[in-house]
Design an enzyme around this catalytic site. Structure first.
Site, PDB file in Angstrom:
ATOM      1  N   CYS A  87       0.664  -1.225   0.119  1.00 59.11           N
ATOM      2  CA  CYS A  87       0.195   0.083  -0.069  1.00 59.11           C
ATOM      3  C   CYS A  87       1.100   1.139   0.036  1.00 59.11           C
ATOM      4  O   CYS A  87       1.257   2.120   0.850  1.00 59.11           O
ATOM      5  CB  CYS A  87      -1.408  -0.003   1.416  1.00 59.11           C
ATOM      6  N   CYS A 147      -0.260   3.917   2.239  1.00 61.51           N
ATOM      7  CA  CYS A 147      -0.932   3.814   3.450  1.00 61.51           C
ATOM      8  C   CYS A 147       1.194   4.348   4.034  1.00 61.51           C
ATOM      9  O   CYS A 147       1.522   4.898   5.542  1.00 61.51           O
ATOM     10  CB  CYS A 147      -0.762   2.952   3.564  1.00 61.51           C
ATOM     11  N   ASP A 148       1.945   3.676   2.896  1.00 59.90           N
ATOM     12  CA  ASP A 148       3.785   3.205   3.155  1.00 59.90           C
ATOM     13  C   ASP A 148       4.652   5.098   2.797  1.00 59.90           C
ATOM     14  O   ASP A 148       5.700   4.608   3.598  1.00 59.90           O
ATOM     15  CB  ASP A 148       4.330   2.213   3.737  1.00 59.90           C
TER      16      ASP A 148
END
Ligand code: NDP
Length: 317
Positions: A140, A143-144
């Site tokens: 992701c 997200c990261d």
């Protein structure tokens, strides 16, 4: 002897969608009962349990780890009286009401059901995966991608669909360069997204190529890429490897009982969380292949609880 009980609302799934549905339905005095199952890795709490820092969930300006965020959501569900069973659901019968939900140790009849079983990001299963998961390998980018370890470094994205295009473009905000590796000679993404990727000077596409391994012990240092036509391999220095090769919605339990789309996601009606079976509601990634964020999943969990509450208040179920 397995137990058999009657419940008003049963929630299957314990990610942000399941817990938001639990918090709202518990506060509406529906006394929800939740099955907190396991994802393939064997952890309850959904995909956030395998994420490190979450920096985009509103309300946490300093960030919060995925597991801690889930722990807090769980505590909030319990605070309002949600009963939580840590067990996988083995089968459901939606053919008549009350619905029947079976796990290993019990059978529960439910007047209404909220499904929040999520989706599982597909993995490549390269040898370095277990060692470097969350240490440079992620499924992701949104997200990261903003983590300090990825700043001004070379980042590799795998995939040729819309997600891969989106993630590659997103990562250009942080990376010195993004290498997009695709196994064929053409993308399956929409033409508009492809065009933006091809025209982006920070993105380099490696066609007909596969990621076969990664190097680094405690953090990712390089990605081994094989050029498929001639089998030649080379290691490209990089700090991040992002999988964007699709998700599998966790809908096996519902096949043949609920309307699913061609890729297996639960179809919800209009702008609601209602499904093709009255009294069954779906929230989160199990019905959303476009946004897939913790906050959007939580939002739809709230919607499912409100839809469910209204449906029960109308005297249905
Ligand atoms: P897709 O299934 O569309 O694409 C997956 C990609 O990964 C494909 O290019 C596929 O290659 C590749 N792939 C799959 N398995 C492997 C593997 N083992 N090794 C290497 N490559 C692999 O998934 P997406 O997540 O991209 O999209 C899912 C759906 O969500 C689509 O309908 C998409 O349009 C939609 N979506 C829409 C967005 C938007 O509108 N903004 C944003 C994101 C998604 P190959 O092409 O060779 O099969």
């Amino acid at each position: 002897m397995s137990e058999h009980r009657m419940e008003k609302v049963v929630i299957i799934g314990s990610g942000p969608a399941g817990h938001a549905a639990a918090i709202y339905s518990a506060r509406a005095n529906l006394r929800p009962f939740m099955f907190e199952g396991f994802i393939s890795g064997g952890v309850a709490g959904g995909q956030l349990m395998t994420t490190t820092e979450v920096e985009n969930f509103p309300g946490f300006p300093e960030g919060i780890t995925g597991p801690e965020l889930m722990e807090r959501m769980r505590a909030q569900s319990e605070r309002f009286g949600t009963r939580i069973e840590t067990e996988d659901v083995e089968s459901v019968d939606l053919s008549s009401r009350p619905f029947v939900v079976k796990s290993g140790s019990q059978t529960v009849s439910a007047r209404a059901l909220i499904i929040a079983t999520g989706a599982t990001a597909k993995r490549l299963a390269i040898p370095a995966e277990e060692r470097l998961w969350n240490r440079g390998i992620s499924a992701c980018a949104v997200c990261d991608g903003g983590l300090p370890i990825f700043r001004d470094r070379v980042l590799v994205v795998v995939g040729g669909g819309d997600t891969a295009m989106e993630e590659a473009m997103y990562l250009t905000h942080f990376a010195s360069k993004v290498i997009l590796v695709h196994r064929r000679g053409e993308f399956r993404a929409s033409k508009a997204m492809q065009k933006r990727v091809i025209e982006d000077k920070k993105i380099m596409v490696m066609w007909n190529s596969a990621v076969v391994d990664a190097v680094g012990e405690t953090g990712l240092r390089g990605v081994v890429i094989r050029h498929l036509p001639d089998g030649k391999e080379r290691t490209v220095e990089a700090a991040g490897l992002f999988y964007a090769i699709g998700h599998t919605p966790n809908t096996k339990l519902f096949q043949g009982q609920l309307d699913l789309d061609e890729t297996g996601y639960i179809v919800t009606l209009g702008r609601s969380t209602r499904t093709s079976v009255e009294g069954v509601f779906a929230a989160g990634d199990v019905q959303d292949k476009v946004y897939r964020q913790a906050i959007s999943a939580a939002g739809s969990g709230c919607m499912a609880a409100l839809d469910c509450e209204r449906w029960l208040a109308e005297g249905q179920g």
